[in-house]
Design an enzyme around this catalytic site. Structure first.
Site, PDB file in Angstrom:
ATOM      1  N   GLU A 149     -48.736 -92.564 -47.536  1.00  0.00           N
ATOM      2  CA  GLU A 149     -49.907 -92.695 -48.416  1.00  0.00           C
ATOM      3  C   GLU A 149     -49.472 -93.168 -49.800  1.00  0.00           C
ATOM      4  O   GLU A 149     -50.296 -93.537 -50.627  1.00  0.00           O
ATOM      5  CB  GLU A 149     -50.608 -91.334 -48.581  1.00  0.00           C
ATOM      6  CG  GLU A 149     -51.360 -90.859 -47.355  1.00  0.00           C
ATOM      7  CD  GLU A 149     -51.787 -89.400 -47.487  1.00  0.00           C
ATOM      8  OE1 GLU A 149     -51.735 -88.839 -48.616  1.00  0.00           O
ATOM      9  OE2 GLU A 149     -52.143 -88.811 -46.466  1.00  0.00           O
TER      10      GLU A 149
ATOM     11  N   ASP B 145     -34.417 -79.218 -45.378  1.00  0.00           N
ATOM     12  CA  ASP B 145     -33.448 -78.179 -45.008  1.00  0.00           C
ATOM     13  C   ASP B 145     -33.687 -77.706 -43.569  1.00  0.00           C
ATOM     14  O   ASP B 145     -34.822 -77.487 -43.161  1.00  0.00           O
ATOM     15  CB  ASP B 145     -33.637 -77.002 -45.975  1.00  0.00           C
ATOM     16  CG  ASP B 145     -32.565 -75.945 -45.848  1.00  0.00           C
ATOM     17  OD1 ASP B 145     -31.408 -76.244 -46.170  1.00  0.00           O
ATOM     18  OD2 ASP B 145     -32.884 -74.817 -45.420  1.00  0.00           O
TER      19      ASP B 145
HETATM   20  C1  NOJ Z   1     -28.821 -75.353 -45.298  1.00  0.00           C
HETATM   21  C2  NOJ Z   1     -28.442 -75.290 -46.737  1.00  0.00           C
HETATM   22  O1  NOJ Z   1     -27.655 -76.422 -47.038  1.00  0.00           O
HETATM   23  C3  NOJ Z   1     -27.700 -73.999 -46.935  1.00  0.00           C
HETATM   24  O2  NOJ Z   1     -27.128 -73.926 -48.216  1.00  0.00           O
HETATM   25  C4  NOJ Z   1     -28.644 -72.851 -46.693  1.00  0.00           C
HETATM   26  O3  NOJ Z   1     -27.927 -71.637 -46.749  1.00  0.00           O
HETATM   27  C5  NOJ Z   1     -29.287 -72.955 -45.308  1.00  0.00           C
HETATM   28  N1  NOJ Z   1     -29.734 -74.278 -45.015  1.00  0.00           N
HETATM   29  C6  NOJ Z   1     -30.476 -72.031 -45.198  1.00  0.00           C
HETATM   30  O4  NOJ Z   1     -31.522 -72.511 -45.985  1.00  0.00           O
END
Ligand code: NOJ
Length: 589
Positions: free
Chosen positions: A256, A205
């Protein structure tokens, strides 16, 4: 080990599960891990290669689970680690890989690190794990600078002792300081924890935000920080070069394992920078969101394909193709709204949503027709394709959820009328059983009341042990029109979009993926008649030394079909055999 077992992800079809809305096995109105396990047969039948689970960790749901309290546990409302192990076993038994979501830019404010930072106070090592700064103004009452959160409002929040902390997203999501060794160690442990449990990979993310520069200049001089994705080399917050060292260290961990684990970066960066995240000594793959951003214009899709393929080639990886995910309005709706060029992507859909779907007509038949064509265009391309749950059912965006029932912080934080409605319209719990119809809700008869039925979403008889006798209402309300999209109805209908997805995925796997050849060539103008600018046409090597030609017509007049034998079409061909508008075909020769 066969190459496909090692590099399975290079041409995989990955199905994104948003766990709280996929299927609810225990009847509490929230989808859960056992609900996903109960859906594995359905997913195997669909023909996917992997599932990506959006966060299922303990969370206060300040941001749909992307506010993680404990990275090495399952939210008790969603199940247990044993349930997770059962899911992995069930998925692997069907040859389906499992990818989990890692959220390294920020934690929940309830994470033990943040709680310790609050307790330890200014100047402590615990506080150094986050980005705390004194405020401006006589009494430090003003935020350190003017940075804005992606969800609206200041990106700084003040704590009781007067310091401010940075949060690029919700205030409940404090940003971590990746220069602190504890942060690195916490995530290395987390990666190993899930690898040891058998997960096959990670979706990372906000991968482009971990490295930040808050020291080379005074903070208030950094006020006008360029936006993410602007390609500015000196951006203090986004896409900094130092981030790549973190991913190189992660790659050493992935390697790994046998086979090496895979990762895909969510990085909203310019195409020329995407390849860095996707390189083999870093994460391996990066999302190309250009399809998900594009309206129904051939030129936009062509550019997306060109950029995706060239980035993949430069990085030695493969491209990714995404029509929808949990952050954007569903594409069957986007393509059914008027198509106008706008300065930012989804501007029209966002405006339509903000006014509860009243500003422009939504032509659902057209949206569905184009969604089918888009799928056929997407699935013929080399690389990985990511399907967002419910798109295979042809679901539309639910635009009319009442404001007081929304969950997304984007909506809750914004003042009604001058902002956006948020992302809940694509996160409504899936319909599985058309006959499990709820009563019309007293607050809006176009929605189900939730407690008398949930279209099989909370179906204890089907998938639950310890299930509540009367399921609670789904956490987001389901509109009654979901009945026509329920899995059981679509499964029984050979012409449904679900049946179409199954046929397309089967053909892709049999004819294209099986060759291991990821080459792709544009079909020249001579084959396409005189309207090539409205057409996307490419050809791919297919099994048995044959060639598959894919033609998608975005224009307003039919175009000639390519030579060869028709394999599949998203809509019937014209009487003269040509490809009608808003239609895609695959021919083989
Ligand atoms: C990207 C994620 O897809 C989204 O849903 C989220 O709100 C933001 N990152 C923050 O984590």
């Amino acid at each position: 080990m066969a190459i496909n077992a090692i590099e399975w992800w290079k041409q995989a079809v990955v199905y994104q599960v948003y766990p709280r809305s996929f299927r609810d096995a225990d009847g509490d109105g929230l989808g859960d891990i056992r609900g996903v396990t109960a859906g594995i047969d359905y997913l195997a039948e669909l023909g996917i290669d992997a599932i990506w689970l959006s966060p299922f960790y303990p969370s206060e749901l300040a941001d749909g689970g992307y506010d993680v309290i404990d990275y090495r546990a399952v939210d008790p409302r969603l199940g247990t680690l044993d349930d997770f192990d059962e899911l992995i076993t069930a998925a692997h038994a069907h040859d389906i890989r499992v990818i989990v979501d890692i959220v390294p830019n920020h934690t929940s404010n309830k994470h033990r690190f943040f709680q310790a930072a609050l307790a330890a106070g200014p100047g402590s090592s615990e506080r150094e794990r986050y980005i705390f700064r004194p405020g401006r103004g006589e009494h430090g009452e003003l935020p350190p600078n003017g940075w804005m959160s992606c969800f609206g409002g200041s990106a700084w929040e003040r704590v009781e002792d007067g310091e401010w902390y940075l949060h690029l997203f919700a205030a409940e999501q404090p940003d971590l300081n990746w220069q602190h060794p504890d942060v690195r160690e916490e995530f290395e442990r987390t990666l190993r924890f899930w690898c040891d449990r058998g997960v096959d990979g990670f979706r990372v993310d906000v991968a482009h935000a971990l490295a930040k520069d808050l020291t080379s200049r005074p903070l208030d001089e950094l006020d006008q920080a360029p936006k993410q994705g602007s390609g500015n080399a000196d951006n203090p917050l986004w896409d900094r070069p130092e981030v790549h060292e973190i991913y190189r260290s992660w790659r050493r961990i992935f390697n790994e394992y046998e086979p090496p684990r895979f990762a895909v970066a969510e990085a909203w960066v310019t195409p020329d920078h995407q390849r860095l995240y996707a390189s083999p000594d870093e994460l391996g793959q990066v999302f190309n969101f250009e399809f998900a951003k594009a309206d129904w214009f051939a030129a936009d899709f062509r550019r997306a394909i060109e950029e995706g393929l060239s980035c993949a080639e430069l990085s030695g990886s493969t491209s990714t193709w995404v029509l929808s995910n949990h952050d954007v309005p569903r594409h069957a709706t986007r393509y059914g709204l008027p198509q106008v060029k706008a300065s930012t992507h989804h501007q029209l859909a966002a405006d339509w949503l903000l006014r509860d779907g009243t500003t422009y007509p939504e032509d659902r038949a057209l949206g569905t027709r184009r969604a089918r064509a888009a799928l056929l265009m997407e699935m013929g391309l080399p690389g990985s394709a990511y399907i967002y749950q419910g798109e295979e059912l042809g679901l539309f965006e639910v635009a009319t959820i009442p404001w007081d029932r929304l969950e997304d912080p984007q909506a809750r934080r914004a003042a009604h009328g001058d902002a956006i409605k948020g992302r809940d319209g694509c996160r409504v719990p899936l319909p599985w059983v058309a006959g499990d119809i709820p009563q019309p809700a007293a607050w809006d008869p176009s929605f189900g009341d939730g407690t008398t039925g949930s279209f099989g979403f909370s179906a204890p008889a089907v998938c639950g042990r310890d299930a509540a006798p009367t399921p609670a209402a789904p956490h987001l309300p389901q509109p009654l029109w979901f009945a026509a999209h329920a899995v059981d109805i679509e499964r029984a209908d050979a012409d449904s979009i679900l049946s179409f997805y199954r046929r397309v995925l089967a053909l892709r796997s049999e004819l294209l993926t099986s060759t291991g050849d990821i080459s792709c060539a544009w079909v020249d103008e001579a084959t396409l008649g005189d309207t090539p600018e409205h057409v996307i046409a490419y050809e791919r090597p297919a099994s048995g030394g044959r060639v598959v030609v894919s033609v998608t017509n975005f224009g307003s007049a039919p175009v000639p079909a390519p030579a060869g034998e028709l394999l599949i079409a998203s809509a019937p061909l014209a009487d003269d055999g040509s490809v009608p508008c808003d239609t895609a075909v695959w021919f083989i020769r």
